[in-house]
Design a protein around this motif. Structure first.
Motif, PDB file in Angstrom:
ATOM      1  N   ASP A   1       5.628  -8.174  -2.093  1.00  0.00           N
ATOM      2  CA  ASP A   1       5.130  -7.230  -3.089  1.00  0.00           C
ATOM      3  C   ASP A   1       6.285  -7.021  -4.064  1.00  0.00           C
ATOM      4  O   ASP A   1       7.171  -6.198  -3.820  1.00  0.00           O
ATOM      5  N   PRO A   2       6.328  -7.764  -5.157  1.00  0.00           N
ATOM      6  CA  PRO A   2       7.519  -7.742  -6.007  1.00  0.00           C
ATOM      7  C   PRO A   2       7.631  -6.473  -6.827  1.00  0.00           C
ATOM      8  O   PRO A   2       6.644  -5.798  -7.109  1.00  0.00           O
ATOM      9  N   VAL A   3       8.852  -6.166  -7.219  1.00  0.00           N
ATOM     10  CA  VAL A   3       9.072  -5.146  -8.231  1.00  0.00           C
ATOM     11  C   VAL A   3       8.440  -5.644  -9.525  1.00  0.00           C
ATOM     12  O   VAL A   3       8.486  -6.839  -9.833  1.00  0.00           O
ATOM     13  N   GLU A   4       7.842  -4.738 -10.313  1.00  0.00           N
ATOM     14  CA  GLU A   4       7.043  -5.179 -11.448  1.00  0.00           C
ATOM     15  C   GLU A   4       7.764  -5.116 -12.796  1.00  0.00           C
ATOM     16  O   GLU A   4       7.146  -5.313 -13.837  1.00  0.00           O
ATOM     17  N   THR A   5       9.059  -4.849 -12.793  1.00  0.00           N
ATOM     18  CA  THR A   5       9.823  -5.020 -14.022  1.00  0.00           C
ATOM     19  C   THR A   5      10.019  -6.513 -14.266  1.00  0.00           C
ATOM     20  O   THR A   5       9.906  -7.329 -13.343  1.00  0.00           O
ATOM     21  N   LEU A   6      10.324  -6.880 -15.500  1.00  0.00           N
ATOM     22  CA  LEU A   6      10.575  -8.293 -15.794  1.00  0.00           C
ATOM     23  C   LEU A   6      11.722  -8.830 -14.946  1.00  0.00           C
ATOM     24  O   LEU A   6      11.634  -9.914 -14.357  1.00  0.00           O
ATOM     25  N   LYS A   7      12.792  -8.051 -14.868  1.00  0.00           N
ATOM     26  CA  LYS A   7      13.964  -8.476 -14.102  1.00  0.00           C
ATOM     27  C   LYS A   7      13.648  -8.526 -12.614  1.00  0.00           C
ATOM     28  O   LYS A   7      13.977  -9.505 -11.926  1.00  0.00           O
TER      29      LYS A   7
ATOM     30  N   SER B   1      17.660  -1.043 -13.940  1.00  0.00           N
ATOM     31  CA  SER B   1      16.755  -1.927 -14.671  1.00  0.00           C
ATOM     32  C   SER B   1      16.018  -2.889 -13.742  1.00  0.00           C
ATOM     33  O   SER B   1      15.008  -3.483 -14.130  1.00  0.00           O
ATOM     34  N   PHE B   2      16.525  -3.058 -12.523  1.00  0.00           N
ATOM     35  CA  PHE B   2      15.850  -3.920 -11.552  1.00  0.00           C
ATOM     36  C   PHE B   2      14.523  -3.293 -11.125  1.00  0.00           C
ATOM     37  O   PHE B   2      13.525  -3.987 -10.940  1.00  0.00           O
ATOM     38  N   TYR B   3      14.515  -1.965 -10.973  1.00  0.00           N
ATOM     39  CA  TYR B   3      13.346  -1.258 -10.459  1.00  0.00           C
ATOM     40  C   TYR B   3      12.582  -0.460 -11.508  1.00  0.00           C
ATOM     41  O   TYR B   3      11.453  -0.044 -11.253  1.00  0.00           O
ATOM     42  N   SER B   4      13.180  -0.223 -12.661  1.00  0.00           N
ATOM     43  CA  SER B   4      12.578   0.737 -13.582  1.00  0.00           C
ATOM     44  C   SER B   4      12.594   0.229 -15.018  1.00  0.00           C
ATOM     45  O   SER B   4      13.560  -0.398 -15.461  1.00  0.00           O
TER      46      SER B   4
ATOM     47  N   VAL C   1       7.054   1.594 -15.635  1.00  0.00           N
ATOM     48  CA  VAL C   1       7.119   2.113 -14.266  1.00  0.00           C
ATOM     49  C   VAL C   1       7.141   3.637 -14.332  1.00  0.00           C
ATOM     50  O   VAL C   1       8.097   4.230 -14.826  1.00  0.00           O
ATOM     51  N   MET C   2       6.095   4.256 -13.825  1.00  0.00           N
ATOM     52  CA  MET C   2       5.923   5.708 -13.961  1.00  0.00           C
ATOM     53  C   MET C   2       6.120   6.462 -12.651  1.00  0.00           C
ATOM     54  O   MET C   2       6.185   7.687 -12.654  1.00  0.00           O
ATOM     55  N   THR C   3       6.202   5.751 -11.533  1.00  0.00           N
ATOM     56  CA  THR C   3       6.164   6.431 -10.235  1.00  0.00           C
ATOM     57  C   THR C   3       7.519   6.523  -9.552  1.00  0.00           C
ATOM     58  O   THR C   3       7.596   6.916  -8.395  1.00  0.00           O
ATOM     59  N   THR C   4       8.591   6.135 -10.242  1.00  0.00           N
ATOM     60  CA  THR C   4       9.930   6.324  -9.688  1.00  0.00           C
ATOM     61  C   THR C   4      10.711   7.243 -10.607  1.00  0.00           C
ATOM     62  O   THR C   4      10.452   7.323 -11.808  1.00  0.00           O
ATOM     63  N   SER C   5      11.682   7.931 -10.028  1.00  0.00           N
ATOM     64  CA  SER C   5      12.463   8.895 -10.812  1.00  0.00           C
ATOM     65  C   SER C   5      13.553   8.198 -11.607  1.00  0.00           C
ATOM     66  O   SER C   5      13.900   7.053 -11.335  1.00  0.00           O
TER      67      SER C   5
END
Length: 320
Positions: A188-194, A309-312, A316-320
């Motif tokens: 289940d990949p992180v959905e940022t481009l990076k 930037s890896f995760y956000s 991306v609206m659900t992480t702080s």
């Protein structure tokens, strides 16, 4: 192909037309697989029908499974004991029934029995679910969260399951011993481009050819323009999408508690304040399957910077 033919015949005799209806791939490949199965005395052809022979063949036993209710019974107490999701790693566990739907789909597509599986990130415990079937040839899980690495290793040892665990950050290159060593990878990949490009790159590094990739993508935090970018990246890497199961996987909302929610863009940018408590399952993803058409070429091979930037990003609206 062999798996699909045998699975079709496990339901009873079938004409070539019924086999073509139940299998995936070019007609020539179906013909070739039928010839090989007849030559191996796994099936026979008589009076216009294909039937299974009376011999005991591993492929027949593997293809004859009907459901995974026994896996659910064993997995449910394991899930209850597992460490809770960690928001800093963008974790959110699948509903158990949907985890088993994923497992069943991988099985139905012929990507479980006798296959070497590489699971990248596993807060859902897919590795244990797959191993509990007794069908894969190998299961390896790579996970950044040391709590999960230890938990999966302990549960596998307790149940005598062949699951290899690796404490691993996808920002780092995949260790050499895991490269080109697997038939299937699931993530289940992180959905940022990076994050997506890096995560998928590590999975592709693990795959040989032919190989299969499975991953989830949401529409909530991944707009169509990004889906297009991801699909183009997969095509350049040597894969083609075969399946997209819309809203296939639902998540339990454990990571986004009320305290965490208050720190997110989901809360801050809502035009309707205050947000009421969550009263239903709402976060879901579509399950994708892609297959290699040549030896895959990961777009990223070196180390990447593991920062926010890896995760956000702005979607991306659900992480702080």
């Amino acid at each position: 192909m062999h798996f699909h033919i045998v699975r079709a015949l496990a339901d009873g005799p079938a004409s070539i037309w019924k086999l073509l209806r139940r299998t995936d791939g070019p007609i020539r490949h179906v013909y070739a697989a039928c010839r090989e199965l007849v030559a191996g005395n796994v099936i026979r052809h008589e009076a216009g029908q294909f039937v299974l022979t009376a011999g005991q063949h591993p492929v027949v036993a593997a293809a004859s499974r009907r459901d995974f209710r026994d896996v659910k019974d064993q997995l449910a107490p394991i899930v209850r004991q597992a460490p809770g999701p960690a928001a800093e790693y963008f974790q959110e566990r699948l509903v158990l029934e949907d985890l088993l739907k994923r497992l069943d789909f991988v099985y139905q597509r012929g990507d479980l029995a006798g296959r070497r599986l590489f699971v990248l990130g596993d807060d859902d415990l897919f590795s244990l679910a797959a191993a509990l079937t007794g069908l894969p040839a190998r299961v390896t899980v790579a996970e950044i969260d040391q709590r999960l690495v230890q938990f999966i290793a302990d549960q596998a040892k307790r149940r005598r399951l062949e699951v290899e665990t690796l404490h691993y950050n996808a920002a780092d290159p995949l260790p050499k011993r895991f490269r080109r060593a697997f038939d299937v990878f699931v993530t289940d990949p992180v959905e940022t481009l990076k994050g997506f490009t890096t995560t998928i790159s590590r999975g592709l590094a693990a795959l040989g050819h032919p190989g299969t990739a499975y991953f989830g993508l949401t529409e909530l935090e991944c707009p169509p323009v990004r889906w297009m970018a991801f699909q183009r990246m997969l095509h350049r890497a040597g894969l083609v999408l075969t399946d997209i199961l819309r809203d296939h996987s639902w998540y339990v909302n454990e990571a986004i508690d009320e305290a965490e929610l208050a720190q997110t863009a989901l809360k801050r940018e809502s035009p309707f304040q205050p947000l009421p408590p969550q009263d239903c399952l709402w976060y879901r993803s579509s399950f994708h399957r892609a297959v290699t058409v040549r030896r895959p070429t990961p777009p990223i091979t070196g180390r990447v910077r593991f920062d926010k930037s890896f995760y956000s990003d702005r979607w991306v609206m659900t992480t702080s």
